[in-house]
Design an enzyme around this catalytic site. Structure first.
Site, PDB file in Angstrom:
ATOM      1  CG  ASN A 192      13.254   1.421   6.302  1.00  0.00           C
ATOM      2  OD1 ASN A 192      12.207   1.739   6.864  1.00  0.00           O
ATOM      3  ND2 ASN A 192      13.673   1.993   5.189  1.00  0.00           N
ATOM      4  CB  SER A 205      13.246  -2.396   2.838  1.00  0.00           C
ATOM      5  OG  SER A 205      12.035  -3.053   2.578  1.00  0.00           O
ATOM      6  CG  ASN A 206      17.243   1.970   0.167  1.00  0.00           C
ATOM      7  OD1 ASN A 206      18.176   1.246  -0.176  1.00  0.00           O
ATOM      8  ND2 ASN A 206      16.568   2.712  -0.693  1.00  0.00           N
ATOM      9  CB  ILE A 222       7.874   1.401  -3.830  1.00  0.00           C
ATOM     10  CG1 ILE A 222       8.900   2.525  -3.695  1.00  0.00           C
ATOM     11  CG2 ILE A 222       8.359   0.348  -4.815  1.00  0.00           C
ATOM     12  CD1 ILE A 222      10.199   2.086  -3.035  1.00  0.00           C
ATOM     13  CG  ASP A 245      21.704   1.482  -8.062  1.00  0.00           C
ATOM     14  OD1 ASP A 245      21.964   0.617  -7.190  1.00  0.00           O
ATOM     15  OD2 ASP A 245      21.180   2.579  -7.796  1.00  0.00           O
ATOM     16  CG  MET A 275      12.018   1.278  -5.917  1.00  0.00           C
ATOM     17  SD  MET A 275      13.748   0.776  -6.190  1.00  0.00           S
ATOM     18  CE  MET A 275      13.538  -0.919  -6.695  1.00  0.00           C
ATOM     19  CG  HIS A 291      20.642   0.102  -3.870  1.00  0.00           C
ATOM     20  ND1 HIS A 291      20.511   0.532  -5.161  1.00  0.00           N
ATOM     21  CD2 HIS A 291      19.474   0.421  -3.244  1.00  0.00           C
ATOM     22  CE1 HIS A 291      19.321   1.087  -5.323  1.00  0.00           C
ATOM     23  NE2 HIS A 291      18.670   1.047  -4.178  1.00  0.00           N
ATOM     24  NE  ARG A 295      17.865   8.203  -0.026  1.00  0.00           N
ATOM     25  CZ  ARG A 295      18.782   8.661  -0.876  1.00  0.00           C
ATOM     26  NH1 ARG A 295      19.688   9.523  -0.490  1.00  0.00           N
ATOM     27  NH2 ARG A 295      18.760   8.260  -2.134  1.00  0.00           N
ATOM     28  NE  ARG A 315      19.461   4.192  -1.783  1.00  0.00           N
ATOM     29  CZ  ARG A 315      20.079   4.891  -2.741  1.00  0.00           C
ATOM     30  NH1 ARG A 315      21.267   5.441  -2.492  1.00  0.00           N
ATOM     31  NH2 ARG A 315      19.529   5.048  -3.924  1.00  0.00           N
ATOM     32  CB  ALA A 342      -0.925   0.011   1.218  1.00  0.00           C
TER      33      ALA A 342
END
Lengths: 367, 344
Positions: free
Chosen positions: B121, B145-146, B40, B177, B257, B204, B108, B114, B37
């Site tokens: 996260n 997930s970062n 992304i 990337d 993303m 990443h 972010r 990140r 939801a």
């Protein structure tokens, strides 16, 4: 140890080379994802890419529908230029999308001062701009806000890209399409074959629900939907479903209600946080693709759409199946014979649809 | 006669699966999106719903998924969609999943790295991966997930603790990337981006992202000088920040993303289905450098990672870049592992 290329032959998701229903009205083929026969048509379309540079403008690109719609259009190989317009936040959306490795060039336009530039040279203008429903609201409750928005945008279209095909998503479509027509008429720029209300989501929903109820492959199901784009004015022609499906009277009534209320069901499921966005983005992207295939001269591109038409006596604007081509709507398919239930549906919707159309015409002609 | 009855019973019971595989001869595949939801998750769910490979799509989040699922379920494509909301429905969402995509977490804001997202996260990923270890230990995990540099090690440690860790099935998604490198490179060199390939290795985040333009195809050495390569490298490394700035506090990359996430999930599914030619860059447990996790080109197959390719020949600039990224990468990995081992 030399590493091979990164799946270079599949640079893009195989699904997004085409999403629409292609084929004769009598054909069995229907919507996304693509079948191999559709791939041939799209390959033909792609071979024309070198010749046809197509610009599409999305008005309301930073909104709930606008964003996923813009993503799908960024992935469409027929689009060389994608102009994203909104009153705010669209620079971020464009920056985001511009990183995707497709040949579609994305540019952001913010605010009325930049609207003209967004529109210049557009072959197709898609309008999702406006506010969505909340639980308890009808599409008509949105009228005053969205009517004003659509009016302003169409005035700019009349000046900047009067030859463009226009796809209107903003609700209530039953009224905003007449508003668009009236605004363009006033500016001497009305091309009736190019003004289309997007009812594709009703077709998509009909296809999905009928396929589910009958254990059919969604790719194979096609159900035409006529009338308008709100509640009772949505009339799915279950009697004309391909492949042929037998409905009992109760089932037909229940299925019709389900299709008519599907939008409301999503509004309720989202519990105040919005209305259909992702499925609407898909449906609009499919319609946009069909329009572009038509503009590019592809044969047998059929879609249902709400537009000014003679197809149904007594209705000035009416949704029905049309053949799309280089001029927008090339031909109106004659209406098939309706079942008794469907004929009753036609009678039942007449008052509401007529009132919706009237409201649109009146709004557009207010000083 | 009994055998025949049994056969009919099996046929009836597997009706849905038989039907699903009848459509194009593809095997049924379940994909779960955890965080469906979110910014992304929503467009990603849309793209996965349009995939010809997905027969079941489970959309999970702590809230909002009934609405997203109702929306997406109307699309006339193969996947049967179901929404799951709240922890007590997580198990059901995961059962039988072939691929689990995890975009869950907070994005972010301008000024954040990140790593600043780490605390929140890290906890989210740990809990979700724990559930994956319990309910679908054979699934391929696609971690978005970062900070990915840390959340992948967290996932690995969490699965190790459950005794179900398979390093071939835990993949950090670095596809964005690669997408960015291809786009920026094609732009600068005046190439058709659909014909461009650029490997991206390392990690990443910022300088841990190392695009290998010397290996780019088609080669544009005659068009790009050292300054160009440097600019392209920095732009690829800062691509995420570029979008965070442009969105001015309203979020980070969501649509691109989702696009990249769908591309990678698509590759995983093709690999699972036996496509022999699936090669993608991804951040995985690796021995090609002395960092325990490293992103490079990888062949994807029926069991996830089939083969990890070496780095190939690096230019002097890239060799420098590789040296420069290792300390930060090792640090992020350590941070992830420490976190996973602390919380008992």
């Amino acid at each position: 140890m030399a590493a091979p290329r990164c799946s270079a032959k599949v640079q893009r998701l195989s699904t997004f080379s085409g999403m629409k229903a292609i084929g004769q009205q009598s054909s069995m083929r229907a919507a996304s994802p693509i079948t191999s026969s559709r791939q041939q048509v799209v390959r033909a379309a792609r071979s024309q890419l070198a010749i046809e540079a197509r610009k599409v403008a999305v008005l309301g690109a930073a909104g709930g529908i606008g964003q996923p719609l813009s993503l799908l259009l960024k992935m469409n190989r027929m689009i060389s230029q994608l102009a994203l317009y909104d009153i705010a936040n669209v620079a971020g959306v464009a920056a985001d999308l511009s990183h995707c490795n497709t040949n579609t060039k994305v540019t952001a336009y913010t605010g009325p001062e930049e609207l003209a530039e967004a529109l210049k040279g557009a072959d197709l203008v898609v309008i999702p701009a406006g506010v969505p429903r909340k639980p308890g609201m009808t599409r008509d409750d949105l009228f005053n806000i969205n009517a004003g928005i659509v009016k302003g945008l169409c005035e700019a279209i009349a000046v900047n890209c009067p030859d463009a095909v226009i796809n209107i998503i903003s609700n209530p479509v039953n009224s905003t399409v007449p508003i668009c027509a009236e605004v363009l008429k006033k500016a001497g720029a009305y091309k009736p074959r190019k003004v289309m209300g997007v009812t594709t989501l009703d077709v998509v929903r009909s296809n999905t629900f009928v396929a589910e109820a009958n254990q059919l492959d969604t790719k194979e199901v096609d159900v035409p939907v006529i009338g308008g784009h709100a509640g009772e004015t949505i009339l799915p022609l279950l009697s004309q479903a391909k492949p042929k499906v037998e409905f009992t009277a109760e089932d037909a009534a229940a299925m019709t209600k389900k299709i008519q209320n599907a939008g409301t069901d999503v509004v309720n499921a989202k519990a105040g946080t919005g209305s259909a966005t992702l499925s609407m983005a898909y449906a609009a992207a499919r319609m946009a693709e069909s329009v572009l295939l038509g503009l590019n001269g592809e044969k047998d591109i059929y879609e249902c759409t709400y537009t000014e038409s003679d197809v149904m006596p007594g209705f000035q604007y009416f949704a029905s199946k049309v053949l799309l081509g280089p001029g927008g709507i090339e031909k109106f398919q004659p209406l098939p014979e309706l079942s008794e239930f469907e004929q009753q549906g036609l009678v039942a919707m007449k008052e509401l649809l007529t009132a919706n159309i009237q409201a649109g015409v009146e709004f557009a002609n207010k000083a | 006669m009994l055998a025949r009855a049994a056969k009919e019973a099996v046929k009836a019971a597997s009706g849905l699966r038989a039907y699903a595989s009848a459509s194009g001869g593809l095997p049924p595949r379940k994909v779960a999106v955890l965080g469906a939801a979110g910014g992304i998750g929503q467009p990603l769910s849309l793209l996965m719903k349009l995939s010809p490979y997905v027969s079941e799509l489970a959309l999970y989040d702590i809230a909002g998924t009934p609405g997203v699922a109702a929306d997406v379920s109307h699309i006339n494509s193969k996947a049967a969609v179901k929404g799951y909301a709240g922890e007590d429905q997580l198990g059901e969402a995961l059962k039988g999943a072939d691929v689990v995509i995890i975009p869950a977490g907070v994005p972010r804001k301008p000024g954040m790295t990140r790593d600043d997202l780490f605390k929140i996260n890290a906890g989210i990923v740990k809990a979700l991966v724990e559930a994956c270890g319990k309910h679908c230990p054979k699934a391929l995990l696609n971690i978005i997930s970062n900070p990915v540099n840390s959340t992948v090690p967290i996932a690995a440690e969490t699965l190790k603790r459950l005794g179900v860790y398979d390093e071939k099935r835990v993949l950090g998604v670095t596809t964005l990337d690669v997408v960015r490198a291809k786009t920026f490179y094609a732009e600068k060199a005046g190439l058709d981006v659909s014909k461009v390939d650029v490997p991206v290795v390392g990690g990443h985040a910022g300088v841990t992202i190392l695009p290998l333009f010397s290996q780019a195809v088609p080669n544009a050495a005659n068009k790009l000088n050292d300054a160009d390569i440097d600019a392209l490298t920095k732009r690829t490394q800062d691509g995420g920040t570029e979008v965070v700035q442009a969105k001015a506090g309203k979020g980070s990359a969501t649509l691109s993303m989702a696009y990249a996430g769908a591309l990678f999930a698509d590759a995983c599914l093709r690999g699972l289905n036996g496509d022999p030619d699936v090669v993608e860059c991804t951040y995985v447990a690796s021995t090609i450098t002395d960092a325990p996790f490293f992103s490079s080109k990888v062949k994807l197959g029926k069991n996830g990672v089939e083969q990890i390719f070496g780095l190939g020949e690096l230019s002097a600039y890239e060799a420098e870049g590789l040296k420069a990224l290792m300390p930060e990468l090792r640090q992020s990995i350590q941070k992830g592992e420490d976190f996973a081992l602390e919380k008992q």
